[in-house]
Design an enzyme around this catalytic site. Sequence first.
Site, PDB file in Angstrom:
ATOM      1  N   GLY A  11     -53.083   8.859  -3.558  1.00 51.55           N
ATOM      2  CA  GLY A  11     -52.318   8.510  -4.754  1.00 51.55           C
ATOM      3  C   GLY A  11     -51.760   7.106  -4.754  1.00 51.55           C
ATOM      4  O   GLY A  11     -50.655   6.875  -5.254  1.00 51.55           O
ATOM      5  N   SER A  12     -52.500   6.143  -4.221  1.00 51.02           N
ATOM      6  CA  SER A  12     -51.973   4.763  -4.225  1.00 51.02           C
ATOM      7  C   SER A  12     -51.862   4.229  -5.654  1.00 51.02           C
ATOM      8  O   SER A  12     -50.969   3.452  -5.961  1.00 51.02           O
ATOM      9  CB  SER A  12     -52.858   3.845  -3.380  1.00 51.02           C
ATOM     10  N   ASN A  13     -52.747   4.672  -6.539  1.00 53.08           N
ATOM     11  CA  ASN A  13     -52.625   4.250  -7.947  1.00 53.08           C
ATOM     12  C   ASN A  13     -51.409   4.886  -8.594  1.00 53.08           C
ATOM     13  O   ASN A  13     -50.743   4.281  -9.428  1.00 53.08           O
ATOM     14  CB  ASN A  13     -53.888   4.598  -8.719  1.00 53.08           C
ATOM     15  N   LEU A  82     -60.990  13.457  -8.483  1.00 50.19           N
ATOM     16  CA  LEU A  82     -62.431  13.447  -8.182  1.00 50.19           C
ATOM     17  C   LEU A  82     -63.214  14.586  -8.803  1.00 50.19           C
ATOM     18  O   LEU A  82     -64.354  14.831  -8.458  1.00 50.19           O
ATOM     19  CB  LEU A  82     -62.623  13.451  -6.656  1.00 50.19           C
ATOM     20  N   LYS A  83     -62.569  15.349  -9.705  1.00 55.80           N
ATOM     21  CA  LYS A  83     -63.303  16.450 -10.351  1.00 55.80           C
ATOM     22  C   LYS A  83     -63.446  16.147 -11.839  1.00 55.80           C
ATOM     23  O   LYS A  83     -62.770  15.261 -12.359  1.00 55.80           O
ATOM     24  CB  LYS A  83     -62.522  17.767 -10.185  1.00 55.80           C
ATOM     25  N   ASN A  99     -59.083   6.860 -17.070  1.00 52.87           N
ATOM     26  CA  ASN A  99     -59.533   6.940 -15.683  1.00 52.87           C
ATOM     27  C   ASN A  99     -59.650   5.520 -15.133  1.00 52.87           C
ATOM     28  O   ASN A  99     -60.004   4.591 -15.859  1.00 52.87           O
ATOM     29  CB  ASN A  99     -60.902   7.640 -15.582  1.00 52.87           C
ATOM     30  N   HIS A 101     -61.618   3.285 -12.288  1.00 49.61           N
ATOM     31  CA  HIS A 101     -62.809   3.368 -11.433  1.00 49.61           C
ATOM     32  C   HIS A 101     -62.943   2.046 -10.671  1.00 49.61           C
ATOM     33  O   HIS A 101     -62.772   0.968 -11.268  1.00 49.61           O
ATOM     34  CB  HIS A 101     -64.046   3.633 -12.292  1.00 49.61           C
ATOM     35  N   ASP A 142     -67.306   8.855 -15.943  1.00 49.56           N
ATOM     36  CA  ASP A 142     -67.342   7.377 -15.999  1.00 49.56           C
ATOM     37  C   ASP A 142     -68.073   6.816 -17.210  1.00 49.56           C
ATOM     38  O   ASP A 142     -68.533   5.684 -17.170  1.00 49.56           O
ATOM     39  CB  ASP A 142     -68.022   6.827 -14.718  1.00 49.56           C
ATOM     40  N   GLU A 171     -56.852  -2.685  -8.990  1.00 57.02           N
ATOM     41  CA  GLU A 171     -56.630  -1.420  -9.717  1.00 57.02           C
ATOM     42  C   GLU A 171     -55.140  -1.203  -9.915  1.00 57.02           C
ATOM     43  O   GLU A 171     -54.676  -0.782 -10.978  1.00 57.02           O
ATOM     44  CB  GLU A 171     -57.185  -0.243  -8.933  1.00 57.02           C
TER      45      GLU A 171
HETATM   46  C1  GRF Z   1     -59.389   4.463  -6.163  1.00 55.78           C
HETATM   47  O1  GRF Z   1     -60.329   3.474  -5.826  1.00 55.78           O
HETATM   48  C2  GRF Z   1     -59.673   4.958  -7.566  1.00 55.78           C
HETATM   49  O2  GRF Z   1     -60.218   3.967  -8.391  1.00 55.78           O
HETATM   50  C3  GRF Z   1     -60.656   6.028  -7.322  1.00 55.78           C
HETATM   51  O3  GRF Z   1     -60.118   6.720  -6.205  1.00 55.78           O
HETATM   52  C4  GRF Z   1     -59.621   5.705  -5.302  1.00 55.78           C
HETATM   53  C5  GRF Z   1     -58.399   6.203  -4.580  1.00 55.78           C
HETATM   54  O4  GRF Z   1     -57.342   6.221  -5.478  1.00 55.78           O
HETATM   55  N1  GRF Z   1     -60.835   6.849  -8.490  1.00 55.78           N
HETATM   56  P1  GRF Z   1     -55.827   6.553  -5.010  1.00 55.78           P
HETATM   57  O5  GRF Z   1     -55.506   5.664  -3.814  1.00 55.78           O
HETATM   58  O6  GRF Z   1     -55.795   8.027  -4.614  1.00 55.78           O
HETATM   59  O7  GRF Z   1     -54.993   6.227  -6.209  1.00 55.78           O
END
Ligand code: GRF
Length: 199
Positions: A11-13, A82-83, A99, A101, A142, A171
Amino acid sequence: MRLAVAISGRGSNLTALIAALPAGSPAEVGLVLSNRATAGGLDLARAHGIPTLVLADPSDASAWLDALAAHRIDLLVLAGYLKLVPPRVVDRYRGRILNVHPALLPAFGGPGMYGHRVHEAVLAAGATVTGATVHLVDEVYDRGPVLAQARVPVQPGDTPERLAQRVLEIEHRLLPAVVLAAAAAGRPVPLPEPVELPS
Ligand code: GRF
């Protein structure tokens, strides 16, 4: 504007989004959903007092729709999710699902193209430029309309990990910029080119 953020991993985003939306912002994270009970981002959400939901069955549209309604969600953000989103959810929130990407779609996208596989493919293709894309989500991985992209150079000797980190930093700035533009406009809108990324 109230957001739900769907994650599958660290979940870094999500972290970047929470940091970009301090109290009083035009958008707030009202719910974090995950298909994995062990997703690190769930702990982060709890630490910020944000309600969380682990989807026992990620294909169960009713579970999504009940939670999104209960938390008065306006915009669904897939951030490292991822689903596939159940078609009934895509229908109900059409035009209001984003989303992020880690490539310049339509290049290096589609089923199976996630995580370091994306960057391995970019390096294998000998691309000299890659980047990040925020797009609207429809029923196909996507494919939805692109709202914003930011380019990232591929450096000589790049490994997938180093490239992933460089793209991830972009991102983390691109996604909040698109969310804030959506909050200002009342709905997701394309960012004007060239994209101005907040620092
Ligand atoms: C990121 O590169 C995102 O673009 C992709 O999953 C990766 C990990 O995301 N969909 P996060 O660190 O879990 O937010």
